[in-house]
Design an enzyme around this catalytic site. Structure first.
Site, mmCIF file in Angstrom:
data_model
loop_
_atom_site.group_PDB
_atom_site.id
_atom_site.type_symbol
_atom_site.label_atom_id
_atom_site.label_comp_id
_atom_site.label_asym_id
_atom_site.label_seq_id
_atom_site.Cartn_x
_atom_site.Cartn_y
_atom_site.Cartn_z
ATOM 1 N N HIS A 285 29.461 52.800 21.018
ATOM 2 C CA HIS A 285 29.601 51.697 20.059
ATOM 3 C C HIS A 285 28.259 51.228 19.523
ATOM 4 O O HIS A 285 27.285 51.085 20.253
ATOM 5 C CB HIS A 285 30.476 50.552 20.576
ATOM 6 C CG HIS A 285 29.939 49.782 21.737
ATOM 7 N ND1 HIS A 285 29.072 48.740 21.586
ATOM 8 C CD2 HIS A 285 30.183 49.872 23.061
ATOM 9 C CE1 HIS A 285 28.801 48.216 22.783
ATOM 10 N NE2 HIS A 285 29.457 48.890 23.696
ATOM 11 N N GLU B 35 32.792 46.609 19.457
ATOM 12 C CA GLU B 35 33.340 46.700 20.816
ATOM 13 C C GLU B 35 33.173 45.375 21.542
ATOM 14 O O GLU B 35 34.045 44.946 22.274
ATOM 15 C CB GLU B 35 32.624 47.818 21.598
ATOM 16 C CG GLU B 35 33.263 48.131 22.954
ATOM 17 C CD GLU B 35 32.794 47.233 24.095
ATOM 18 O OE1 GLU B 35 33.502 47.178 25.108
ATOM 19 O OE2 GLU B 35 31.744 46.578 23.984
HETATM 20 ZN ZN LIG Z 1 29.345 48.489 25.714
#
Ligand SMILES: [Zn+2]
Length: 485
Positions: free
Chosen positions: A302, A348
């Site tokens: 991410h 995220e």
């Molecule tokens: Zn992470």
């Protein structure tokens, strides 16, 4: 009763012989299966990829740019947008098919955050004691001049419930549950994290339901350098939204010590703002498969990070590792049979909107998603990989582990849950998910703090992770038959 020892020995010998023969048969059967699934050419290419990764600094250079040139990459920030453009341009430069897939993300901006104890037993005249804390992501603000009230310390939700509204209303609750450092030191840091993080996640609303005016949590992490660890949480629909922050473990201890002696009052000022949701993107970069271009293996990390540090461990490393997979395959002139899709996920940390959006908008092609890999636990030395996959798929992955044995990365673990938050919506839709098994004993010392910076990355270990993920992705992309569901 008499025992015929001679016949017993003969029986035992026969059993041993049978066992040896069957072990031999199993291993022969395995070799045949391996040869069918993994052609000698594939094994050779996997080895080629692995050694090329170990001697490459590509992942480290990408990570350095993300952390040092761009900086913290909180969703909605200008740096997050810059990072999206950077990764997309870099993947295009390598010759991949790149597109940006739109994701609406929260846009929360940290303000000033200060706190001091203004009343406690033994206080010298005209003094206060500074408390080091940081707002949790998504927190609402206190009044501009701050709020001042008594702190109630609890170790658990049960203890909070036993106090009841009468002792909590109008006060600040401090959840003082400890991160289990012993557990982390023995390799179970993620378990230690999961146990303690419950208070960060659900504490604010639990406190608010009893009338608390703010919620503090002991930082969820293992370090002792008076660094607060931020992180996400959610306000429950049935509770007032109160300001929420994480205090350092040292200051949590201080408050608990003083509160055991008498009333402790805290002056708390937090001035974050929640702006309207912002348009952002998942970066999707395809290295097209030669035989089954419609079948996809995802390699990912991410791109967003918290705002205190520069997100080197969490999770710039994961993005750099995924980028390296594409770079190596291109550089070596290899062509995967199935499409390898590099994804830099957005959001995220405080919403998971990127992972959710992808699973939703690619619903119709889920059956063609053969596997999804995500690295999101730092970049420590990997000892193998774990997979959330059925028994047949697990068996098909064994030869990859065998190939990785000589690098000290031959452990393969069948996990019970999705491997990686961003790929968890795909996992829920039946896609096998995989992750490297990284040394994360010290990961939570830096996680979500100002100290999550590039110097925490050991270049050689980052390269080991890139090697493992590249081998894993390439092998799965080239299996004679696709991994089963
Ligand atoms: Zn992470």
């Amino acid at each position: 009763m008499t025992i015929n020892y001679a016949s017993c020995r003969r029986g035992a010998l026969a059993a041993l012989l049978m066992a040896l023969l069957s072990v031999q048969a199993i291993s022969q059967e395995r070799e045949i299966k391996t040869a069918v699934l993994y052609a000698p050419k594939l094994i050779a290419e996997m080895k080629q990829l692995h050694s090329a990764a170990l001697s490459s600094d590509y992942a480290y250079i990408q990570l350095a740019h993300l952390c040092n040139n761009i900086g913290p990459r909180l969703s909605g920030s200008s740096q997050a947008q810059q990072a999206v453009q950077y990764v997309a341009a870099e993947m295009r430069r390598l010759g991949l098919d790149v597109r940006l897939e739109k994701v609406m993300v929260p846009h929360w901006v940290r303000g000033s955050e200060t706190a001091e104890l203004v009343q406690f037993v033994g206080q010298a005249p005209n003094t206060t004691q500074k408390i080091v804390l940081t707002a949790l992501g998504g927190s609402v603000e206190t009044p501009a001049e701050g709020l001042t009230t008594e702190v109630v310390v609890v170790d658990s939700f049960d203890q909070l419930a036993s106090l009841g509204r009468e002792k909590v209303a109008g006060k600040i609750v401090l959840f003082n549950a400890r991160f289990d450092k012993q557990m982390a030191a023995q390799g179970y840091a993620l378990d230690a994290y999961r146990l303690a993080v419950a208070y960060r996640g659900a504490g604010p609303s639990a406190a608010a339901r009893l009338g608390a005016v703010a919620s503090l949590v002991r930082s969820v992490g293992g370090a002792d350098y008076r660094l607060p660890h931020t992180g996400g949480f959610g306000y429950a629909g049935d509770a007032p939204r109160i300001p929420a922050a994480a205090v350092t473990t040292e200051d949590a201890d201080l408050i608990a010590y003083l509160a055991a002696q008498g009333p402790v009052r805290l002056h708390l000022t937090l001035t974050p703002r929640t702006l309207p949701d912002t348009e952002s993107y998942n970066v999707i970069a395809d290295l097209k498969g030669s035989e089954h271009p419609e079948q996809v293996i995802i390699v990912s990390g991410h791109l967003d990070s918290w705002d205190l540090g520069t997100g080197a461990l969490d999770d710039g490393a994961g993005v750099a590792i995924a980028m390296q997979t594409a770079q190596l395959i291109k550089r070596l002139g290899l062509r995967p049979k199935r499409t390898i899709r590099v994804i830099a996920w957005m959001n995220e940390e405080n919403g998971l909107m990127g992972g959710r959006m992808y699973a939703e908008s690619h619903k119709a092609e889920i059956a063609n998603h053969i596997a999804a890999i995500e690295s999101d636990l730092g970049a420590g030395h990997p000892v193998g990989f774990s997979a959330h996959i059925n028994a047949k798929g697990f068996e098909m992955l064994q030869p990859i582990a065998t190939m990785l044995e000589s690098y000290g990365a031959g452990i393969i673990r069948q996990s019970q849950n999705a491997e990686g938050a961003d790929i968890s919506p795909l996992d829920a839709a039946g896609v096998p998910t995989l992750a490297p098994i990284q040394d994360h004993r010290t990961y939570f010392n830096y996680h979500h703090t100002a100290a999550d910076t590039l110097d925490k990355i050991v270049p050689g270990e980052l390269a080991e992770n890139a090697a493992l993920v590249a081998v894993l992705a390439y092998a799965i992309a080239n299996l004679q038959e696709a991994l089963p569901r």
